[in-house]
Design an enzyme around this catalytic site. Structure first.
Site, PDB file in Angstrom:
ATOM      1  N   HIS A 149       0.835  -1.201   0.000  1.00  0.00           N
ATOM      2  CA  HIS A 149       0.000   0.000   0.000  1.00  0.00           C
ATOM      3  C   HIS A 149       0.871   1.254   0.000  1.00  0.00           C
ATOM      4  O   HIS A 149       1.626   1.502   0.934  1.00  0.00           O
ATOM      5  CB  HIS A 149      -0.897  -0.028   1.241  1.00  0.00           C
ATOM      6  CG  HIS A 149      -1.842   1.123   1.348  1.00  0.00           C
ATOM      7  ND1 HIS A 149      -1.697   2.122   2.289  1.00  0.00           N
ATOM      8  CD2 HIS A 149      -2.944   1.437   0.628  1.00  0.00           C
ATOM      9  CE1 HIS A 149      -2.671   2.994   2.153  1.00  0.00           C
ATOM     10  NE2 HIS A 149      -3.449   2.602   1.156  1.00  0.00           N
TER      11      HIS A 149
ATOM     12  N   HIS B 105      -1.010  10.800  -2.882  1.00  0.00           N
ATOM     13  CA  HIS B 105      -2.310  10.492  -2.283  1.00  0.00           C
ATOM     14  C   HIS B 105      -3.139  11.723  -1.953  1.00  0.00           C
ATOM     15  O   HIS B 105      -4.293  11.840  -2.360  1.00  0.00           O
ATOM     16  CB  HIS B 105      -2.126   9.656  -1.012  1.00  0.00           C
ATOM     17  CG  HIS B 105      -3.412   9.360  -0.311  1.00  0.00           C
ATOM     18  ND1 HIS B 105      -3.955  10.193   0.668  1.00  0.00           N
ATOM     19  CD2 HIS B 105      -4.306   8.344  -0.458  1.00  0.00           C
ATOM     20  CE1 HIS B 105      -5.091   9.701   1.090  1.00  0.00           C
ATOM     21  NE2 HIS B 105      -5.343   8.573   0.432  1.00  0.00           N
TER      22      HIS B 105
END
Length: 296
Positions: free
Chosen positions: A37, A78
Site C-alpha cells: 500500500h 495520495h
C-alpha cells in the site's frame, strides 16, 4: 488458493483476469496476492525508494494513488494538498510538474536506519509513467484521485501497452466508467463506494451476480474490513463475491493475526503498510516471494 493447515479447501473465483496473476495457471495460480500500500513504507510513501524496497522484499503488486498536475502530468501522490508528506504547500493540482519535481517527501515517520535500500535523502515525487517504465514486471493498483486523471491514465497505459498490469479504481464509480470509454483495451477495475454499498446492502437479498456484473462491471472488490460500524469482509460476503467471479482484496491490514484470519476465510489479497509483516505471513503460507526472480 492455499489455506492454513486444517482449514480445508479455499473457495476461489475461476474467472481469469490478466491483471490478477492468481486467476490463471502460473506461479501465483490460486495464491493470495500481497499489495504494498503506497509502497508499504510510511516514511516515504508513493516514492521510488518505497517501491524498490517492496519489490526487493518480494512484492509483485504496488498500490498507488495518482493526481494531475496543473500542466497535465500524472503524479503518484495520495493527498489533495502537499503539506502532510512534502516540504511543499498548497494543492498539488495548482503546481506544474517542474515545480513538483523539486519537492521532497519529508514524512514525520522516522526512517529505519538499518534499511539498506534507503537512498539516505528525502525522496522526490514520481510520475506514473516513470514508475511503469522502471518496474516492467510489477503490477500497479491505481487509485484515480481526480477527474482529470482518467484521460492521462488511459493515454499512458495505451502508449506503453500496460493494460495487463494495471488496475484502475476510484471511490467514484463514474471515473471508472469514463475511463472504459477512453482506453483502446480494457483494464481490470474494482468497485467504488456505490458499487460496494450495493453489494453489501443488497447482496443478502439475492441477485449479487447481477449487481456486480451489470451495475458495477468490475473484476474484484477492494474494501476495508469494516466501514464505520458496518462490517464488510465476512465469510458470507467473500462467498458471494466468489460466486459472482469476483476476488476480494482487503485494505489496509498490518496485524499478522488479522492477516491470517482474513486469508483463512478466503480473501484473495491483502494490502498493507507493513511490508515485512505481510511478507512473513505469506512466507508461512508458502506463497512468497511473489516476484518472478525467485521460485515460490
Amino acid at each position: 488458493m492455499r489455506c492454513a493447515a486444517g482449514q480445508g479447501t479455499c473457495q476461489h473465483p475461476n474467472r481469469p483476469v490478466p491483471y490478477l496473476l492468481n486467476s490463471a495457471p502460473g506461479r501465483l495460480h490460486r495464491a493470495p496476492l500481497a499489495f504494498a500500500h503506497r509502497g508499504a513504507d510510511p516514511a516515504r510513501e508513493n516514492t521510488m525508494g518505497a517501491f524498490h524496497r517492496a519489490v526487493a522484499l518480494g512484492f509483485r503488486y504496488l498500490e498507488i494513488d495518482v493526481r494531475t498536475s496543473s500542466d497535465g502530468r500524472l503524479v503518484i501522490f495520495h493527498d489533495e494538498t502537499l503539506e502532510r508528506v512534502t516540504n511543499g504547500a498548497g494543492r498539488l493540482s495548482d503546481h506544474t510538474w517542474d515545480q513538483l519535481s523539486r519537492l521532497r517527501v519529508t514524512s514525520s515517520v522516522e526512517a529505519d536506519p538499518t534499511d539498506t535500500t534507503s537512498p539516505g535523502a528525502a525522496e522526490p515525487l514520481v510520475l506514473f509513467e516513470e514508475a511503469l517504465v522502471a518496474f516492467p514486471d510489477t503490477h500497479f493498483n491505481v487509485d484515480l484521485k481526480d477527474k482529470e486523471a482518467a484521460a492521462h491514465f488511459a493515454e499512458i497505459v495505451d502508449r506503453l501497452g500496460a493494460h495487463h498490469r494495471v488496475l484502475a479504481t476510484s471511490f467514484k464509480d463514474s471515473r471508472r466508467h469514463h475511463l472504459n470509454h477512453l482506453l483502446a483495451q480494457p483494464v481490470a477495475t474494482s468497485g467504488g463506494w456505490t458499487s460496494v454499498a450495493l453489494m453489501v446492502l443488497l447482496g443478502p437479498l439475492g441477485g449479487f451476480r447481477r449487481i456486480s456484473r451489470r451495475i458495477a462491471r468490475i473484476d474484484c472488490v477492494q474494501v476495508p474490513i469494516r466501514h464505520t460500524r458496518i462490517p464488510i469482509v465476512r465469510p458470507k460476503f467473500v462467498r458471494r463475491c466468489h460466486r459472482a467471479g469476483l476476488q476480494v482484496h482487503v485494505w489496509v491490514v498490518d496485524d499478522p493475526v488479522e492477516m491470517h484470519r482474513l486469508l483463512d476465510i478466503g480473501v484473495d489479497g491483502i494490502m498493507t503498510d507493513d511490508a515485512e509483516a505481510l511478507a512473513g505471513v505469506m512466507r508461512q503460507r508458502s506463497v512468497w516471494p511473489q516476484t518472478d526472480s525467485q521460485p515460490l
